[in-house]
Design an enzyme around this catalytic site. Structure first.
Site, mmCIF file in Angstrom:
data_model
loop_
_atom_site.group_PDB
_atom_site.id
_atom_site.type_symbol
_atom_site.label_atom_id
_atom_site.label_comp_id
_atom_site.label_asym_id
_atom_site.label_seq_id
_atom_site.Cartn_x
_atom_site.Cartn_y
_atom_site.Cartn_z
ATOM 1 N N ASN A 159 -8.717 0.403 -9.182
ATOM 2 C CA ASN A 159 -8.585 1.587 -10.020
ATOM 3 C C ASN A 159 -8.799 2.845 -9.182
ATOM 4 O O ASN A 159 -9.666 2.872 -8.308
ATOM 5 C CB ASN A 159 -9.621 1.547 -11.144
ATOM 6 C CG ASN A 159 -9.426 0.368 -12.077
ATOM 7 O OD1 ASN A 159 -8.295 0.019 -12.410
ATOM 8 N ND2 ASN A 159 -10.509 -0.271 -12.498
ATOM 9 N N HIS B 55 -13.063 -0.381 -4.127
ATOM 10 C CA HIS B 55 -13.331 -1.797 -4.402
ATOM 11 C C HIS B 55 -12.119 -2.447 -5.034
ATOM 12 O O HIS B 55 -11.428 -1.849 -5.859
ATOM 13 C CB HIS B 55 -14.564 -1.965 -5.303
ATOM 14 C CG HIS B 55 -14.547 -1.148 -6.545
ATOM 15 N ND1 HIS B 55 -14.859 0.189 -6.564
ATOM 16 C CD2 HIS B 55 -14.235 -1.476 -7.816
ATOM 17 C CE1 HIS B 55 -14.756 0.654 -7.799
ATOM 18 N NE2 HIS B 55 -14.363 -0.336 -8.576
ATOM 19 N N LEU B 56 -11.902 -3.677 -4.619
ATOM 20 C CA LEU B 56 -10.815 -4.493 -5.147
ATOM 21 C C LEU B 56 -11.425 -5.500 -6.106
ATOM 22 O O LEU B 56 -12.300 -6.278 -5.720
ATOM 23 C CB LEU B 56 -10.124 -5.203 -3.971
ATOM 24 C CG LEU B 56 -8.862 -5.991 -4.247
ATOM 25 C CD1 LEU B 56 -7.753 -5.099 -4.797
ATOM 26 C CD2 LEU B 56 -8.391 -6.674 -2.950
ATOM 27 N N HIS B 57 -10.991 -5.459 -7.372
ATOM 28 C CA HIS B 57 -11.438 -6.457 -8.357
ATOM 29 C C HIS B 57 -10.623 -7.728 -8.174
ATOM 30 O O HIS B 57 -9.387 -7.673 -8.139
ATOM 31 C CB HIS B 57 -11.189 -5.961 -9.783
ATOM 32 C CG HIS B 57 -11.974 -4.767 -10.215
ATOM 33 N ND1 HIS B 57 -13.084 -4.853 -11.017
ATOM 34 C CD2 HIS B 57 -11.789 -3.443 -9.981
ATOM 35 C CE1 HIS B 57 -13.554 -3.644 -11.269
ATOM 36 N NE2 HIS B 57 -12.787 -2.766 -10.649
#
Ligand code: AMP
Ligand code: ZN
Length: 116
Positions: A89, A102-104
């Site tokens: 996001n 950050h990568l979910h």
């Protein structure tokens, strides 16, 4: 350079506890505190980068390595064949609440499309 006020920099520095499941020279991954799927992992660069908008030429390997980490973690979580979703996001309209890139990694259930 770490941001003194950044929650995820504090997790990288081990000043705040997290369920860390992956570590490399330039990234770590830990389980999301409010999971939205049976597997919900956040993969983050060790270096403080606030948003995708702050990426610069030269950051390609950092971003690429987040994805290489994601596929390795997905394999450990048993998600390789059934599939999983990666989400990053950017800023408020997309729902970003922590301003450290950050990568979910989400998996273990059916994901709907389009996302909400
Ligand atoms: P985003 O909304 O894309 O910025 O994602 C931030 C994520 O960080 C959310 O899914 C939160 O549940 C998660 N989160 C916030 N604080 C922590 C924490 N201390 N440990 C693990 N995950 C966290
Ligand atoms: Zn940070």
């Amino acid at each position: 350079m770490a941001d003194q006020d950044c929650l995820f920099c504090k997790i990288v520095a081990e000043e705040i506890a997290a369920d860390i499941i992956y570590e490399s020279d330039d990234a770590i991954a830990f389980r999301d505190i409010n999971p939205q799927a049976p597997t919900h992992v956040l993969i983050i660069p060790r270096r403080h980068i606030a948003t995708i908008n702050d990426l610069q030429p030269g950051d390609e390997s950092i971003v690429g390595n987040l994805h290489i980490a994601a596929k390795q973690i997905a394999a450990v979580e048993g998600l390789t064949d059934e599939g999983y979703r990666l989400v990053m996001n950017c800023n408020e309209a997309a729902g970003q609440t922590v301003f450290h890139l950050h990568l979910h990694l989400l998996g273990g259930r059916i994901m709907n499309w389009p996302p909400g």
